[in-house]
Design an enzyme around this catalytic site. Structure first.
Site, PDB file in Angstrom:
ATOM      1  N   LYS A  22       0.840  -1.210   0.000  1.00  7.40           N
ATOM      2  CA  LYS A  22       0.000   0.000   0.000  1.00  7.40           C
ATOM      3  C   LYS A  22       0.870   1.253   0.000  1.00  7.40           C
ATOM      4  O   LYS A  22       0.603   2.199  -0.747  1.00  7.40           O
ATOM      5  CB  LYS A  22      -0.898  -0.060   1.252  1.00  7.40           C
ATOM      6  N   SER A  23       1.903   1.276   0.813  1.00  8.17           N
ATOM      7  CA  SER A  23       2.782   2.457   0.876  1.00  8.17           C
ATOM      8  C   SER A  23       3.427   2.721  -0.480  1.00  8.17           C
ATOM      9  O   SER A  23       3.493   3.860  -0.954  1.00  8.17           O
ATOM     10  CB  SER A  23       3.895   2.228   1.908  1.00  8.17           C
ATOM     11  N   ARG A  27       2.764   5.975  -3.510  1.00 13.15           N
ATOM     12  CA  ARG A  27       3.909   6.776  -3.984  1.00 13.15           C
ATOM     13  C   ARG A  27       4.115   6.618  -5.486  1.00 13.15           C
ATOM     14  O   ARG A  27       4.427   7.580  -6.197  1.00 13.15           O
ATOM     15  CB  ARG A  27       5.164   6.373  -3.201  1.00 13.15           C
ATOM     16  N   SER A 164       8.158   9.250  11.401  1.00 11.40           N
ATOM     17  CA  SER A 164       6.996   9.078  10.516  1.00 11.40           C
ATOM     18  C   SER A 164       7.421   9.139   9.059  1.00 11.40           C
ATOM     19  O   SER A 164       7.892  10.180   8.575  1.00 11.40           O
ATOM     20  CB  SER A 164       5.947  10.161  10.793  1.00 11.40           C
ATOM     21  N   ASP A 304       2.572  -0.915  11.897  1.00 10.71           N
ATOM     22  CA  ASP A 304       1.218  -1.346  11.525  1.00 10.71           C
ATOM     23  C   ASP A 304       0.927  -2.788  11.940  1.00 10.71           C
ATOM     24  O   ASP A 304      -0.210  -3.255  11.815  1.00 10.71           O
ATOM     25  CB  ASP A 304       1.019  -1.221  10.009  1.00 10.71           C
ATOM     26  N   ARG A 335      -5.277   2.598  18.292  1.00  6.28           N
ATOM     27  CA  ARG A 335      -5.061   1.135  18.293  1.00  6.28           C
ATOM     28  C   ARG A 335      -4.598   0.592  19.644  1.00  6.28           C
ATOM     29  O   ARG A 335      -4.642  -0.632  19.844  1.00  6.28           O
ATOM     30  CB  ARG A 335      -4.067   0.740  17.189  1.00  6.28           C
TER      31      ARG A 335
HETATM   32  C1  S3P Z   1       3.114   4.766   6.102  1.00  8.92           C
HETATM   33  C2  S3P Z   1       3.752   5.094   7.253  1.00  8.92           C
HETATM   34  C3  S3P Z   1       3.277   4.734   8.585  1.00  8.92           C
HETATM   35  C4  S3P Z   1       2.226   3.629   8.545  1.00  8.92           C
HETATM   36  C5  S3P Z   1       1.226   3.845   7.468  1.00  8.92           C
HETATM   37  C6  S3P Z   1       1.915   3.914   6.107  1.00  8.92           C
HETATM   38  C7  S3P Z   1       3.659   5.244   4.819  1.00  8.92           C
HETATM   39  O1  S3P Z   1       2.701   5.868   9.192  1.00  8.92           O
HETATM   40  O2  S3P Z   1       1.558   3.531   9.784  1.00  8.92           O
HETATM   41  O3  S3P Z   1       0.292   2.788   7.437  1.00  8.92           O
HETATM   42  O4  S3P Z   1       3.278   4.719   3.771  1.00  8.92           O
HETATM   43  O5  S3P Z   1       4.477   6.170   4.857  1.00  8.92           O
HETATM   44  P1  S3P Z   1       3.630   6.938   9.948  1.00  8.92           P
HETATM   45  O6  S3P Z   1       4.639   7.343   8.972  1.00  8.92           O
HETATM   46  O7  S3P Z   1       2.752   8.071  10.308  1.00  8.92           O
HETATM   47  O8  S3P Z   1       4.164   6.200  11.129  1.00  8.92           O
END
Ligand code: S3P
Length: 416
Positions: A22-23, A27, A164, A304, A335
């Site tokens: 997903k990340s 992007r 983050s 996550d 959570r």
């Molecule tokens: C993500 C970063 C994480 C994660 C989120 C996806 C990303 O959040 O919890 O599900 O794709 O950069 P944070 O960067 O706020 O920790």
């Protein structure tokens, strides 16, 4: 609201692939929209979060064609849209898009569902304002909807106060349209997808001890196959580890930096788990587990996966402590609260001590539990249900559409 009934039992056996990461998917879509020409992507996440980002780049003017699992995106000339751009439930979507849109010379409004409207946005508003962005939100600009009057950004050095990858990604996307280099300095390393993908697609970006520095520019059109999502693979890893007689292979799972901390934690707990870095195949067999301490420094690499690791911890001998997991309070749900309440309803002994989550091993009971609209809570409960002493019903099951619409189907496939 839909409910998902899970009877206990197994074993889970077989090979499967999980949705594309997903990340990475978010992007890749944004980089393709910025590239002047046509990019091709396979293996994109089929969850709602990524579908929203795809609709947004299309609304902004990217050409999108879908055929047989291949998505072609023609980018390069994005422009204003009437009305809000809706990210759904996606924190990654709204925060990364805020960075991209802050650099583009038109006005945009970003909004999302109820959960998005509760989640902190000052973490991206502050650095974007430091770059000269004209961006505002509600409640002192801490919350969505966000209104962005894009353009005129200055390169900056931003020392991120929190670990983050969303904040890092937001600032680096904004940096693509700044008037000079932009550096993000992190207190703890976070997932590296933004800088990895930018570098792969022709952007001048360098990561080192002093942070990640991006030069302004645009990606070149590219072809990319999105690897499987480790966060989704983690459900099957825990399920295979705790359900007697199981052996599961999850194919082609992303194995890059700061994403697969759950593999190390499960191995430390005694799981029979291997992640082949060449193929990405993750193989897990059932074994007995022992409690562990997950240090705060490990958290960005498994942020996550804490709800499902809490299921593993409840199946282990002794106590497991997840240290410094306060960030979980501002995810799709709080959570710490939802993991404690829902696994607690199934008989698990879960408590919150300051910013730590503590789980003591013991049996799960079948119960009626609730996703609270959080996909990861729904799926963690379904895994716990496999080792409960009776049937479990997870209500609010539709939340899994966010990231893993066919989770139930894949579960039945592994039990067939
Ligand atoms: C993500 C970063 C994480 C994660 C989120 C996806 C990303 O959040 O919890 O599900 O794709 O950069 P944070 O960067 O706020 O920790």
């Amino acid at each position: 609201m839909t409910a998902f009934a899970v009877a206990p039992g197994g074993p889970l056996t077989g090979r499967l692939s999980v949705p594309g990461d997903k990340s990475i998917s978010h992007r890749v879509l944004m980089l393709a929209a910025l590239a002047d020409g046509t990019s091709e992507v396979t293996g994109l996440s089929d969850g709602d979060d990524v579908a929203h980002t795809l609709s947004i780049v299309e609304a902004l003017g990217a050409g999108v064609e879908l055929r047989d699992g291949l998505v072609s995106i023609t980018g390069g000339s994005l422009g204003a849209v009437d009305g809000p751009l809706y990210v759904g439930n996606s924190g990654t979507g709204i925060r990364l898009l805020a960075g991209m849109l802050a650099g583009l010379s038109f006005t945009s409004v970003l909004d999302g569902d109820e959960s998005i409207r509760r989640r902190p946005m000052d973490r991206v508003v502050d650095p974007l304002r430091a770059m000269g962005a004209d961006i505002s939100g509600v409640d002192g600009s801490t919350l969505a909807p966000l209104t962005i009057d894009g353009g005129g950004l200055h390169g900056t050095e931003y020392v991120s106060p929190m670990a983050s990858a969303q904040v890092k990604g937001c600032v680096l996307f904004a940096g693509l349209s700044a008037d000079g280099p932009t550096t993000v300095v992190e207190s703890q390393p976070t997932r590296a997808h933004t800088e990895e993908l930018m570098a792969a697609f022709g952007i001048d970006v360098k990561a080192g001890q002093g942070g990640v520095t991006v030069q302004p520019g645009r990606p070149v059109p590219f072809s990319h196959r999105v690897a499987g999502d480790p966060s989704q693979a983690a459900y099957w890893a825990v399920a295979a580890a705790v359900v007697a007689g199981s052996e599961v292979v999850v194919e082609n799972v992303y194995s890059g930096p700061v994403r697969t901390g759950f593999v190390d934690v499960l191995a430390r707990m005694g799981a029979d788990i291997e992640h082949d870095a060449d193929t990405g195949d993750l193989t897990v067999r059932a074994s007995s587990l022992t409690g562990t301490v997950v240090e705060a420094a490990e958290v960005p690499g498994l942020v996550d996966e804490v709800p499902v690791l809490a299921v593993a911890a409840a199946c282990a001998d002794g106590e497991t402590r997840f240290c410094g997991v306060g960030e979980l309070r501002v995810k799709e749900t709080d959570r710490l609260a939802t993991t404690s309440s829902e696994l607690g309803a199934m008989g698990a002994r879960v408590r919150v001590e300051g910013d730590d989550l503590v789980v003591v091993g013991g049996p799960f009971h079948g119960a009626e539990v609730e996703s609270h609209g959080d996909h990861r809570i729904a799926m963690a409960c379904a895994v716990a249900a496999l080792v409960a002493d009776g049937p479990t019903v997870v209500s609010g099951w539709e939340a899994v559409d966010t990231s893993y619409p066919v989770f139930g189907h894949d579960l039945e496939g592994l039990r067939a």
